[in-house]
Design a protein around this motif. Structure first.
Motif, PDB file in Angstrom:
ATOM      1  N   ASP A  34       0.830  -1.205   0.000  1.00 50.20           N
ATOM      2  CA  ASP A  34       0.000   0.000   0.000  1.00 50.20           C
ATOM      3  C   ASP A  34       0.870   1.263   0.000  1.00 50.20           C
ATOM      4  N   ILE A  35       0.613   2.170  -0.958  1.00 49.59           N
ATOM      5  CA  ILE A  35       1.419   3.374  -1.116  1.00 49.59           C
ATOM      6  C   ILE A  35       0.833   4.548  -0.338  1.00 49.59           C
ATOM      7  N   HIS A  36      -0.470   4.739  -0.365  1.00 50.75           N
ATOM      8  CA  HIS A  36      -1.165   5.766   0.430  1.00 50.75           C
ATOM      9  C   HIS A  36      -0.604   7.168   0.218  1.00 50.75           C
ATOM     10  N   GLY A  37      -0.273   7.506  -1.010  1.00 51.85           N
ATOM     11  CA  GLY A  37       0.210   8.853  -1.278  1.00 51.85           C
ATOM     12  C   GLY A  37       1.643   9.105  -0.855  1.00 51.85           C
ATOM     13  N   CYS A  38       2.392   8.061  -0.498  1.00 53.36           N
ATOM     14  CA  CYS A  38       3.799   8.205  -0.085  1.00 53.36           C
ATOM     15  C   CYS A  38       4.689   8.166  -1.330  1.00 53.36           C
ATOM     16  N   PHE A  39       4.654   9.229  -2.092  1.00 54.60           N
ATOM     17  CA  PHE A  39       5.355   9.261  -3.382  1.00 54.60           C
ATOM     18  C   PHE A  39       6.864   9.216  -3.219  1.00 54.60           C
ATOM     19  N   VAL A  60      -0.864  -3.386  -4.840  1.00 55.66           N
ATOM     20  CA  VAL A  60      -2.027  -3.975  -4.178  1.00 55.66           C
ATOM     21  C   VAL A  60      -3.097  -2.946  -3.823  1.00 55.66           C
ATOM     22  N   GLY A  61      -3.024  -1.773  -4.360  1.00 53.43           N
ATOM     23  CA  GLY A  61      -4.063  -0.779  -4.161  1.00 53.43           C
ATOM     24  C   GLY A  61      -3.828   0.133  -2.962  1.00 53.43           C
ATOM     25  N   ASP A  62      -4.838   0.964  -2.701  1.00 49.89           N
ATOM     26  CA  ASP A  62      -4.692   2.100  -1.784  1.00 49.89           C
ATOM     27  C   ASP A  62      -3.500   2.939  -2.205  1.00 49.89           C
ATOM     28  N   LEU A  63      -3.578   3.395  -3.437  1.00 52.63           N
ATOM     29  CA  LEU A  63      -2.552   4.286  -3.976  1.00 52.63           C
ATOM     30  C   LEU A  63      -2.569   5.632  -3.254  1.00 52.63           C
ATOM     31  N   ILE A  64      -3.750   6.033  -2.775  1.00 50.98           N
ATOM     32  CA  ILE A  64      -3.939   7.384  -2.241  1.00 50.98           C
ATOM     33  C   ILE A  64      -4.570   7.347  -0.850  1.00 50.98           C
ATOM     34  N   VAL A  65      -4.631   8.533  -0.245  1.00 51.31           N
ATOM     35  CA  VAL A  65      -5.256   8.841   1.058  1.00 51.31           C
ATOM     36  C   VAL A  65      -4.256   8.612   2.199  1.00 51.31           C
ATOM     37  N   LYS A  66      -4.147   9.610   3.049  1.00 51.26           N
ATOM     38  CA  LYS A  66      -3.321   9.656   4.264  1.00 51.26           C
ATOM     39  C   LYS A  66      -1.938  10.245   4.027  1.00 51.26           C
ATOM     40  N   GLY A  67      -1.294   9.948   2.910  1.00 50.57           N
ATOM     41  CA  GLY A  67      -0.002  10.543   2.598  1.00 50.57           C
ATOM     42  C   GLY A  67      -0.151  11.935   2.007  1.00 50.57           C
ATOM     43  N   LYS A  69       1.292  13.167  -1.020  1.00 44.89           N
ATOM     44  CA  LYS A  69       1.491  13.388  -2.458  1.00 44.89           C
ATOM     45  C   LYS A  69       0.638  12.436  -3.279  1.00 44.89           C
ATOM     46  N   ASN A  70      -0.685  12.561  -3.115  1.00 42.01           N
ATOM     47  CA  ASN A  70      -1.622  11.710  -3.836  1.00 42.01           C
ATOM     48  C   ASN A  70      -1.599  11.999  -5.333  1.00 42.01           C
ATOM     49  N   ARG A  71      -1.521  13.264  -5.701  1.00 44.60           N
ATOM     50  CA  ARG A  71      -1.498  13.623  -7.126  1.00 44.60           C
ATOM     51  C   ARG A  71      -0.273  13.042  -7.821  1.00 44.60           C
ATOM     52  N   GLU A  72       0.874  13.142  -7.171  1.00 45.26           N
ATOM     53  CA  GLU A  72       2.102  12.638  -7.787  1.00 45.26           C
ATOM     54  C   GLU A  72       2.036  11.133  -8.013  1.00 45.26           C
ATOM     55  N   VAL A  73       1.463  10.407  -7.047  1.00 47.37           N
ATOM     56  CA  VAL A  73       1.333   8.959  -7.212  1.00 47.37           C
ATOM     57  C   VAL A  73       0.420   8.641  -8.391  1.00 47.37           C
ATOM     58  N   LEU A  74      -0.750   9.271  -8.446  1.00 48.82           N
ATOM     59  CA  LEU A  74      -1.678   8.977  -9.541  1.00 48.82           C
ATOM     60  C   LEU A  74      -1.112   9.411 -10.886  1.00 48.82           C
ATOM     61  N   ASP A  75      -0.441  10.552 -10.923  1.00 50.08           N
ATOM     62  CA  ASP A  75       0.153  11.007 -12.191  1.00 50.08           C
ATOM     63  C   ASP A  75       1.145   9.977 -12.731  1.00 50.08           C
ATOM     64  N   LEU A  76       1.950   9.385 -11.845  1.00 51.90           N
ATOM     65  CA  LEU A  76       2.909   8.375 -12.278  1.00 51.90           C
ATOM     66  C   LEU A  76       2.200   7.169 -12.870  1.00 51.90           C
ATOM     67  N   PHE A  77       1.158   6.696 -12.207  1.00 50.40           N
ATOM     68  CA  PHE A  77       0.440   5.511 -12.675  1.00 50.40           C
ATOM     69  C   PHE A  77      -0.343   5.792 -13.961  1.00 50.40           C
ATOM     70  N   ILE A  78      -0.802   7.018 -14.129  1.00 51.27           N
ATOM     71  CA  ILE A  78      -1.537   7.377 -15.343  1.00 51.27           C
ATOM     72  C   ILE A  78      -0.593   7.537 -16.528  1.00 51.27           C
ATOM     73  N   ASP A  79       0.544   8.183 -16.296  1.00 52.76           N
ATOM     74  CA  ASP A  79       1.439   8.557 -17.394  1.00 52.76           C
ATOM     75  C   ASP A  79       2.400   7.450 -17.819  1.00 52.76           C
ATOM     76  N   THR A 209       3.344  -2.924   4.869  1.00 51.93           N
ATOM     77  CA  THR A 209       4.213  -2.801   6.033  1.00 51.93           C
ATOM     78  C   THR A 209       4.185  -1.381   6.601  1.00 51.93           C
ATOM     79  N   GLY A 210       3.040  -0.710   6.429  1.00 51.69           N
ATOM     80  CA  GLY A 210       2.743   0.515   7.156  1.00 51.69           C
ATOM     81  C   GLY A 210       3.589   1.717   6.827  1.00 51.69           C
ATOM     82  N   CYS A 211       3.915   1.923   5.574  1.00 49.12           N
ATOM     83  CA  CYS A 211       4.749   3.072   5.205  1.00 49.12           C
ATOM     84  C   CYS A 211       4.132   4.384   5.669  1.00 49.12           C
ATOM     85  N   VAL A 212       2.848   4.574   5.457  1.00 47.83           N
ATOM     86  CA  VAL A 212       2.202   5.840   5.788  1.00 47.83           C
ATOM     87  C   VAL A 212       2.202   6.105   7.294  1.00 47.83           C
TER      88      VAL A 212
END
Length: 244
Positions: A34-39, A60-67, A69-79, A209-212
């Protein structure tokens, strides 16, 4: 020295069986928790595995929320077409809201939604595209888990994105973990349930493993059964309980 390019790794999340993605063979695949916006930590881990142009990353999902840099994470996955993910429970909440469904958001989910409003159409379309499962052949990627004894085509979205223990309440943390019961043909790679080290079952591996929360961001290499982690730079949200 860790050699990403001599192994098959996985970074993924899952969806329900009615609409799952099948990954094609022929390239190296890395699996992240889980990345949770931890770009920043994501880029640290990508530097560690030395991602090549022909490699793939599945999460495994939860790309966003709590971290932060949510935009940066999604931009990477989109681009970058090398990156794929299943839908997580937090990702799913935002896409439900943007569909107009009457769901309640937490404070962290509201903050992520506000951050993403700058290009809502772009981010909403991406979240709508995420599957509940990604089939890697020998391994299956989902966000939370699969209910033992239920065929993939009949798995419920709530279980795929929220399951922790057996029983009527899939999100409950106290009880018998689903991954200790599961004996399916495919090894399930999942996130959702943070711990200080990857969770292990007879046929399942947990990568959150709880990065956020100040833990670490972890990748798994399938062929060598090897884990690679980088520490969190910050605890972006205090954990509700000690990770263990």
């Amino acid at each position: 020295m860790f050699d990403f390019h001599s192994h098959c790794c996985v970074l993924s999340e899952t969806q329900s069986a009615s609409g799952h993605l099948v990954e094609q063979a022929g390239c190296q695949i890395g699996q992240f928790g889980d990345i949770h916006g931890c770009f920043d930590e994501l880029t640290d881990l990508l530097d560690r595995v030395q991602l090549k142009r022909t490699d793939r990353v599945v999460t495994v999902g939860d790309l966003i929320v709590k971290g932060e840099k949510n935009r940066e994470v999604l931009d990477l996955f989109i681009d970058d077409q090398r990156f794929s993910s299943v839908i997580g429970n937090h990702d799913r909440k935002l896409r439900q809201v943007w569909r107009g469904e009457p769901v309640r958001l937490t404070k962290a989910q509201k903050a992520a939604r506000a951050e993403l409003e700058v290009d809502r159409e772009r981010y909403s379309a991406f979240l709508q595209s995420l599957p509940f499962m990604i089939d890697l052949g020998s391994h299956l990627v989902v966000h939370a888990g699969v209910r033992p004894g239920v065929s993939l085509e009949y798995q419920m979205a709530a279980d795929l994105t929220e399951l922790r223990t057996m029983g009527a309440n899939p999100a409950r943390k106290r009880g018998l973990p689903w991954y200790q019961v599961y004996r399916g043909r495919k090894i399930v790679l999942f996130g959702h349930w943070p711990a200080d080290a990857p969770r292990r079952g007879p046929r399942a591996i947990g990568l959150d493993t709880g990065c956020v929360y100040g833990g670490s961001l972890t990748a798994y290499i399938i062929e060598s059964n090897q884990f690679v982690s980088v520490p969190a730079r910050l605890p972006y949200e205090p954990p509700k309980r000690i990770l263990r």
